[in-house]
Structure formats: structure tokens, C-alpha cells
Design an enzyme around this catalytic site. Structure first.
Site, PDB file in Angstrom:
ATOM      1  N   ASN A 112       0.883  -1.226  -0.237  1.00  0.00           N
ATOM      2  CA  ASN A 112      -0.060   0.104  -0.037  1.00  0.00           C
ATOM      3  C   ASN A 112       0.823   1.316   0.128  1.00  0.00           C
ATOM      4  O   ASN A 112       0.343   2.528   0.368  1.00  0.00           O
ATOM      5  CB  ASN A 112      -1.089  -0.295   1.231  1.00  0.00           C
ATOM      6  CG  ASN A 112      -1.837  -1.251   1.208  1.00  0.00           C
ATOM      7  OD1 ASN A 112      -1.531  -1.908   2.041  1.00  0.00           O
ATOM      8  ND2 ASN A 112      -2.747  -1.431   0.282  1.00  0.00           N
ATOM      9  N   ILE A 119       0.817   6.846   0.285  1.00  0.00           N
ATOM     10  CA  ILE A 119       0.162   5.609   1.068  1.00  0.00           C
ATOM     11  C   ILE A 119      -1.063   5.536   0.605  1.00  0.00           C
ATOM     12  O   ILE A 119      -2.185   6.710   0.653  1.00  0.00           O
ATOM     13  CB  ILE A 119       0.461   6.138   2.621  1.00  0.00           C
ATOM     14  CG1 ILE A 119       1.694   6.363   3.148  1.00  0.00           C
ATOM     15  CG2 ILE A 119      -0.577   5.103   3.605  1.00  0.00           C
ATOM     16  CD1 ILE A 119       2.013   6.968   4.448  1.00  0.00           C
ATOM     17  N   CYS A 120      -1.718   4.367   0.635  1.00  0.00           N
ATOM     18  CA  CYS A 120      -3.068   4.098   0.115  1.00  0.00           C
ATOM     19  C   CYS A 120      -3.772   3.300   1.340  1.00  0.00           C
ATOM     20  O   CYS A 120      -3.437   2.353   1.323  1.00  0.00           O
ATOM     21  CB  CYS A 120      -3.207   3.302  -0.903  1.00  0.00           C
ATOM     22  SG  CYS A 120      -4.765   2.875  -1.716  1.00  0.00           S
ATOM     23  N   VAL A 121      -4.474   4.053   2.115  1.00  0.00           N
ATOM     24  CA  VAL A 121      -5.455   3.325   3.137  1.00  0.00           C
ATOM     25  C   VAL A 121      -6.837   4.110   3.106  1.00  0.00           C
ATOM     26  O   VAL A 121      -6.876   5.291   2.925  1.00  0.00           O
ATOM     27  CB  VAL A 121      -4.888   3.682   4.262  1.00  0.00           C
ATOM     28  CG1 VAL A 121      -4.631   5.074   4.854  1.00  0.00           C
ATOM     29  CG2 VAL A 121      -5.276   2.931   5.471  1.00  0.00           C
ATOM     30  N   LEU A 154      -0.614  -0.187  -4.180  1.00  0.00           N
ATOM     31  CA  LEU A 154       0.041   0.662  -5.143  1.00  0.00           C
ATOM     32  C   LEU A 154       1.394   0.044  -5.629  1.00  0.00           C
ATOM     33  O   LEU A 154       1.859   0.456  -6.582  1.00  0.00           O
ATOM     34  CB  LEU A 154       0.331   1.960  -4.284  1.00  0.00           C
ATOM     35  CG  LEU A 154      -0.836   2.824  -3.803  1.00  0.00           C
ATOM     36  CD1 LEU A 154      -0.100   4.009  -3.135  1.00  0.00           C
ATOM     37  CD2 LEU A 154      -1.592   3.192  -5.038  1.00  0.00           C
TER      38      LEU A 154
END
Length: 247
Positions: A112, A119-121, A154
Site C-alpha cells: 500500500n 500511502i493508500c489506506v 500501489l
């Protein structure tokens, strides 16, 4: 990068200042916040790589099933354990109506986290609400180190390895933690912490290897131990080079 402070309403600036002051004085476990005196919307943060799910705050922040988390006593813990990761949160002009953006500044192998550190959250995207604070965001990002989400990867390679070959995924994540995260015990983490401003990280070595200066072995044993250590060191160096070629 231009500051967004001048674009924020005065009451939002006061709220942000209050929360940042509280976070600096009383941060969550394993997290430190370093306010930017010139730009309140640019928060510098360090996060200690978690061994497992430990604190009550972290348990509440992790929106996943508890039986899918790495808990204390479940083995060796996460591949990020022992590392110190630098990141930043950027508060946009529409904060808190819009979520902040998070970036890792320390290189990390994680599904992620993108190549630029993005940051992908979910809490930074569709799950964001204005009521959620900066503390919750930081705890959720730390939770991401315990339980990555390959469904919103990602880094597609890290996501694929996490699903298909966890041992390989963990080995590569652990290697980058050792190289870039200052992993190697308290001294390594302290050195990485001092590198927050300069962007450098130091590694440490273990002086307690068999046959070392403090050992109680005879001359012949020391000689053979020294040869064995050289072979092991050469093998580790070769393995590391092979792993780095794949990164």
C-alpha cells in the site's frame, strides 16, 4: 512546496495547532510527531515498525478482524519490526473536509505504499470524515504495517507476493527495513531518529557473533570460527545483492 496555512480558516488552524501540540506531548505508542514551525500543515512523523498488535489505541484503529492480525506471541512478528520509518502528513486547503495526504519518506517494501512513498489506506480516502483526527490517521497507518491490504495495492509486486509467497514478501520487506529503516536494535533506531532532518539512516551490527572477541574458545576454534564467519558474511552479501537486483 507552498504552505496551506494561509488557506485554512482561523478556527481550523486553532484546532490543528491544539491536536498537534497534544500529539507532540502525548504521542501514540511508537509514534513521534515533529511539527514544522514554518508550516503547520506539513507534519513530519516517525513510526516504529511494530512487532505485533499491542496497544489498545492501535486495536481500535485497525478496522480488520483480530484473528487476521499479527499479535504478540504469534511468532517473529512483522517484517517491519525494529525499523524506524519517516513519513509526513500534508493537510490540504480543504482540511478537515478532505483527508490529509500521507507519504513514507523512508523506502519501504509494502503493498500500500507507492514508488513515490504515497500511502493508500481507506481512512485517507473513502472512509474519511471530518470528525477523524490526525491521531487516528497515524494509528491507522501504523496498523497498515501489521496488516497490509493487497486489494488496494500501489506496489503490485508486493501485493502479489503477499498473496502468493508470503516468505518472499517478508524477506524483501525485512531487507529494506534493515537497509533503510535503521533496524538493528535500539542503537539503530536511535540513529535513524537522528536522521529525521538529514534523511540518512545508519545500520548497526551484532558484536556477539560466535567466536568473537568476548568468546571463551581456544586458538584453533577461533581460527575455524573466523573462517566460518567469513563464509557466512560472503553468503549474506551475495544473497543481499541478489535480493537488491529484484527490487
Amino acid at each position: 512546496m507552498n504552505s496551506n496555512v494561509e488557506n485554512l480558516p482561523p478556527h481550523i488552524i486553532r484546532l490543528v495547532y491544539k491536536e498537534v501540540t497534544t500529539l507532540t506531548a502525548d504521542p501514540p505508542d511508537g509514534i513521534k510527531v515533529f511539527p514544522n514551525e514554518e508550516d503547520l500543515t506539513d507534519l513530519q512523523v516517525t513510526i516504529e515498525g511494530p512487532e505485533c498488535l499491542q496497544s489498545r489505541d492501535l486495536s481500535r484503529a485497525c478496522e480488520v478482524r483480530r484473528n487476521s492480525l499479527v499479535r504478540c506471541g504469534d511468532g517473529e512478528g512483522t517484517p517491519y519490526a525494529g525499523g524506524l520509518f519517516r513519513m509526513k502528513l500534508l493537510l490540504g486547503k480543504d482540511f478537515p473536509a478532505s483527508p490529509p495526504k500521507g507519504y513514507f519518506l523512508t523506502k519501504i517494501f509494502h503493498p500500500n505504499v507507492g514508488a513515490n512513498g504515497e500511502i493508500c489506506v481507506n481512512v485517507l480516502k473513502r472512509d474519511w470524515t471530518a470528525e477523524l483526527g490526525i491521531r487516528h490517521v497515524l494509528l491507522t497507518i501504523k496498523c497498515l504495517l501489521i496488516h497490509p491490504n493487497p486489494e488496494s495495492a500501489l506496489n503490485e509486486e508486493a501485493g502479489r507476493l503477499l498473496l502468493e509467497n508470503y516468505e518472499e514478501y517478508a524477506a524483501r520487506a525485512r531487507l529494506l527495513t534493515e537497509i533503510h529503516g535503521g533496524a538493528g536494535g535500539p542503537s539503530g533506531r536511535a540513529e535513524a531518529g537522528r536522521a529525521l532532518a538529514s534523511g540518512t539512516a545508519a545500520s548497526s551490527t551484532d558484536p556477539g557473533a560466535p567466536g568473537g572477541p568476548g568468546g571463551a574458545e581456544g586458538p584453533m576454534a577461533k581460527k575455524h570460527a573466523g573462517e566460518r564467519d567469513k563464509k557466512l558474511a560472503a553468503k549474506k552479501k551475495t544473497d543481499k545483492k541478489r535480493a537488491l537486483r529484484r527490487l
